[in-house]
Motif scaffolding. Structure first.
Motif, PDB file in Angstrom:
ATOM      1  N   LEU A  39      42.208  37.775  13.839  1.00 47.04           N
ATOM      2  CA  LEU A  39      42.272  36.330  13.963  1.00 47.04           C
ATOM      3  C   LEU A  39      43.598  35.963  14.600  1.00 47.04           C
ATOM      4  CD1 LEU A  39      41.049  35.397  10.366  1.00 47.04           C
ATOM      5  CD2 LEU A  39      39.689  35.410  12.448  1.00 47.04           C
ATOM      6  N   VAL A  40      43.558  35.030  15.554  1.00 48.36           N
ATOM      7  CA  VAL A  40      44.782  34.595  16.224  1.00 48.36           C
ATOM      8  C   VAL A  40      44.864  33.075  16.122  1.00 48.36           C
ATOM      9  CG1 VAL A  40      46.110  34.611  18.367  1.00 48.36           C
ATOM     10  CG2 VAL A  40      44.590  36.522  17.843  1.00 48.36           C
ATOM     11  N   THR A  41      46.003  32.583  15.659  1.00 50.64           N
ATOM     12  CA  THR A  41      46.249  31.146  15.592  1.00 50.64           C
ATOM     13  C   THR A  41      47.583  30.851  16.248  1.00 50.64           C
ATOM     14  OG1 THR A  41      47.273  31.341  13.406  1.00 50.64           O
ATOM     15  CG2 THR A  41      44.925  30.844  13.458  1.00 50.64           C
ATOM     16  N   GLY A  42      47.776  29.598  16.646  1.00 53.45           N
ATOM     17  CA  GLY A  42      49.041  29.202  17.266  1.00 53.45           C
ATOM     18  C   GLY A  42      48.809  28.537  18.607  1.00 53.45           C
ATOM     19  N   HIS A  43      49.630  28.909  19.592  1.00 55.12           N
ATOM     20  CA  HIS A  43      49.589  28.303  20.921  1.00 55.12           C
ATOM     21  C   HIS A  43      49.578  29.367  22.002  1.00 55.12           C
ATOM     22  CE1 HIS A  43      50.897  24.782  18.666  1.00 55.12           C
ATOM     23  NE2 HIS A  43      50.664  24.031  19.736  1.00 55.12           N
ATOM     24  N   ALA A  44      48.938  29.035  23.120  1.00 52.23           N
ATOM     25  CA  ALA A  44      49.110  29.806  24.346  1.00 52.23           C
ATOM     26  C   ALA A  44      50.368  29.279  25.025  1.00 52.23           C
ATOM     27  CB  ALA A  44      47.903  29.651  25.259  1.00 52.23           C
ATOM     28  N   CYS A  45      51.072  30.148  25.739  1.00 50.60           N
ATOM     29  CA  CYS A  45      52.353  29.773  26.345  1.00 50.60           C
ATOM     30  C   CYS A  45      52.384  30.180  27.810  1.00 50.60           C
ATOM     31  CB  CYS A  45      53.515  30.448  25.609  1.00 50.60           C
ATOM     32  SG  CYS A  45      53.582  30.050  23.847  1.00 50.60           S
ATOM     33  N   ALA A  46      53.125  29.398  28.595  1.00 43.97           N
ATOM     34  CA  ALA A  46      53.300  29.702  30.009  1.00 43.97           C
ATOM     35  C   ALA A  46      54.746  29.412  30.395  1.00 43.97           C
ATOM     36  CB  ALA A  46      52.348  28.871  30.866  1.00 43.97           C
ATOM     37  N   PRO A  47      55.291  30.152  31.373  1.00 38.56           N
ATOM     38  CA  PRO A  47      56.686  29.913  31.766  1.00 38.56           C
ATOM     39  C   PRO A  47      56.891  28.571  32.460  1.00 38.56           C
ATOM     40  CG  PRO A  47      55.667  31.582  33.174  1.00 38.56           C
ATOM     41  CD  PRO A  47      54.694  31.293  32.081  1.00 38.56           C
ATOM     42  N   ARG A  48      55.828  28.056  33.109  1.00 41.04           N
ATOM     43  CA  ARG A  48      55.912  26.769  33.802  1.00 41.04           C
ATOM     44  C   ARG A  48      54.734  25.896  33.366  1.00 41.04           C
ATOM     45  NH1 ARG A  48      57.014  30.742  37.006  1.00 41.04           N
ATOM     46  NH2 ARG A  48      54.866  30.938  37.732  1.00 41.04           N
ATOM     47  N   PRO A  49      54.900  24.565  33.386  1.00 40.03           N
ATOM     48  CA  PRO A  49      53.784  23.690  32.976  1.00 40.03           C
ATOM     49  C   PRO A  49      52.534  23.944  33.819  1.00 40.03           C
ATOM     50  CG  PRO A  49      55.820  22.431  33.139  1.00 40.03           C
ATOM     51  CD  PRO A  49      56.119  23.798  33.699  1.00 40.03           C
ATOM     52  N   ALA A  50      51.389  24.006  33.135  1.00 43.53           N
ATOM     53  CA  ALA A  50      50.116  24.239  33.819  1.00 43.53           C
ATOM     54  C   ALA A  50      49.004  23.625  32.987  1.00 43.53           C
ATOM     55  CB  ALA A  50      49.881  25.735  34.006  1.00 43.53           C
ATOM     56  N   THR A  51      47.862  23.366  33.618  1.00 47.18           N
ATOM     57  CA  THR A  51      46.697  22.851  32.892  1.00 47.18           C
ATOM     58  C   THR A  51      45.740  23.971  32.509  1.00 47.18           C
ATOM     59  OG1 THR A  51      45.545  22.461  34.983  1.00 47.18           O
ATOM     60  CG2 THR A  51      46.804  20.616  34.059  1.00 47.18           C
ATOM     61  N   ARG A  52      46.023  25.176  32.982  1.00 46.80           N
ATOM     62  CA  ARG A  52      45.148  26.320  32.734  1.00 46.80           C
ATOM     63  C   ARG A  52      46.023  27.522  32.391  1.00 46.80           C
ATOM     64  NH1 ARG A  52      43.245  30.567  35.728  1.00 46.80           N
ATOM     65  NH2 ARG A  52      41.072  31.197  35.371  1.00 46.80           N
ATOM     66  N   LEU A  53      46.047  27.910  31.138  1.00 46.00           N
ATOM     67  CA  LEU A  53      46.877  29.023  30.683  1.00 46.00           C
ATOM     68  C   LEU A  53      45.981  30.211  30.383  1.00 46.00           C
ATOM     69  CD1 LEU A  53      48.501  26.334  30.081  1.00 46.00           C
ATOM     70  CD2 LEU A  53      49.728  27.667  28.362  1.00 46.00           C
ATOM     71  N   PRO A  60      49.654  19.028  32.434  1.00 45.96           N
ATOM     72  CA  PRO A  60      50.474  20.248  32.544  1.00 45.96           C
ATOM     73  C   PRO A  60      51.363  20.434  31.320  1.00 45.96           C
ATOM     74  CG  PRO A  60      50.502  19.036  34.615  1.00 45.96           C
ATOM     75  CD  PRO A  60      49.812  18.152  33.609  1.00 45.96           C
ATOM     76  N   SER A  61      51.335  21.638  30.773  1.00 45.61           N
ATOM     77  CA  SER A  61      52.106  21.935  29.564  1.00 45.61           C
ATOM     78  C   SER A  61      52.475  23.410  29.538  1.00 45.61           C
ATOM     79  CB  SER A  61      51.276  21.578  28.327  1.00 45.61           C
ATOM     80  OG  SER A  61      51.980  21.887  27.145  1.00 45.61           O
ATOM     81  N   THR A  62      53.549  23.730  28.831  1.00 42.63           N
ATOM     82  CA  THR A  62      53.934  25.135  28.659  1.00 42.63           C
ATOM     83  C   THR A  62      53.391  25.703  27.347  1.00 42.63           C
ATOM     84  OG1 THR A  62      56.028  24.466  27.632  1.00 42.63           O
ATOM     85  CG2 THR A  62      56.044  24.900  30.020  1.00 42.63           C
ATOM     86  N   ARG A  63      52.844  24.817  26.468  1.00 41.87           N
ATOM     87  CA  ARG A  63      52.270  25.263  25.191  1.00 41.87           C
ATOM     88  C   ARG A  63      50.990  24.484  24.938  1.00 41.87           C
ATOM     89  NH1 ARG A  63      54.728  24.464  20.441  1.00 41.87           N
ATOM     90  NH2 ARG A  63      54.296  26.491  19.574  1.00 41.87           N
ATOM     91  N   VAL A  64      49.900  25.211  24.680  1.00 42.44           N
ATOM     92  CA  VAL A  64      48.613  24.573  24.403  1.00 42.44           C
ATOM     93  C   VAL A  64      48.031  25.220  23.148  1.00 42.44           C
ATOM     94  CG1 VAL A  64      46.308  24.064  25.285  1.00 42.44           C
ATOM     95  CG2 VAL A  64      48.243  24.178  26.875  1.00 42.44           C
ATOM     96  N   PRO A  65      47.599  24.426  22.163  1.00 39.69           N
ATOM     97  CA  PRO A  65      47.062  25.006  20.926  1.00 39.69           C
ATOM     98  C   PRO A  65      45.773  25.779  21.168  1.00 39.69           C
ATOM     99  CG  PRO A  65      46.761  22.628  20.942  1.00 39.69           C
ATOM    100  CD  PRO A  65      47.600  22.960  22.136  1.00 39.69           C
ATOM    101  N   LEU A  66      45.586  26.825  20.388  1.00 36.33           N
ATOM    102  CA  LEU A  66      44.401  27.681  20.514  1.00 36.33           C
ATOM    103  C   LEU A  66      43.218  27.092  19.741  1.00 36.33           C
ATOM    104  CD1 LEU A  66      46.148  31.161  20.021  1.00 36.33           C
ATOM    105  CD2 LEU A  66      45.383  30.138  22.175  1.00 36.33           C
TER     106      LEU A  66
END
Length: 200
Positions: free
Chosen positions: A1-15, A35-41
């Motif tokens: 099971l994985v919870t939390g956020h996906a992360c990206a080095p630069r803001p994006a709408t698709r991580l 666009p975001s650097t963190r999106v909840p899973l």
């Protein structure tokens, strides 16, 4: 099971993110409305790599209603809350866990599962030192807190839930598949931590 956020080095709408451990290997897309650097899973944000179809969740999902009684043939897999694509028979000790796009510290994190595992002995009103086999049936990764939880379970017959006959449970740690003898663990109990068991 994985919870939390996906992360990206630069803001994006698709991580793009992924997990790999043993026979499990998943890559998925996490979408954001801006666009975001963190999106909840969360389930609504997950997409398959083709971007056209929703993806299975990566975290826990509700289980269907279960019968009140469990017969001898009951399949305890009914309690699984992980999606089918993240289920496997066991988690090898010391195996490598790879997390991609799930950490602010690195694009890919490679972690090693502990090479230790709990071993358990049960004292009942009739018998002492009964070894109980334990299996790791759940691995939970909280990407935000950088927390890894391994849940071990064992099954033993008891006369009833009201009077289970269990007097004491002794827990030790096996290192590299070598379990300590019970008498050695018992000698160390004076330095151990004692807690009242949690009851239903």
């Amino acid at each position: 099971l994985v919870t939390g956020h996906a992360c990206a080095p630069r803001p994006a709408t698709r991580l793009v993110a992924g997990i790999a451990l043993g026979a499990v290997s998943r890559t998925f897309v996490v979408e954001s409305g801006m666009p975001s650097t963190r999106v909840p899973l969360v389930r609504a944000a997950l997409r398959a790599r083709d971007d056209a179809s929703p993806a299975e969740p990566v975290g826990p999902s509700p289980a269907p209603p279960l019968p009140a009684e469990h017969g001898l043939a009951f399949d305890f897999a009914a309690y699984n809350t992980a999606p089918a694509s993240q289920q496997q028979v066991d988690f090898p000790r010391g195996a490598a866990l790879s997390l991609s796009g799930l950490s602010e510290r690195a694009q890919t994190l490679s972690l090693k599962l502990p090479s230790i595992a709990p071993v358990l002995w049960v004292d009942t009103t009739e018998e002492r030192g009964i070894p109980l086999d334990l299996d790791c049936d759940t691995l939970w990764v909280d990407t935000d807190r950088e927390l890894l939880v391994m849940v071990y379970r064992g099954v033993m017959q008891v006369p009833s839930l009201d009077l289970d006959g269990v007097v004491q449970v002794t827990l030790g740690l096996a290192r590299d598949d070598v379990a300590p003898p019970l008498d050695e663990v018992q000698r160390d109990l004076e330095r151990g931590a004692f807690e009242v068991a949690i009851e239903i």
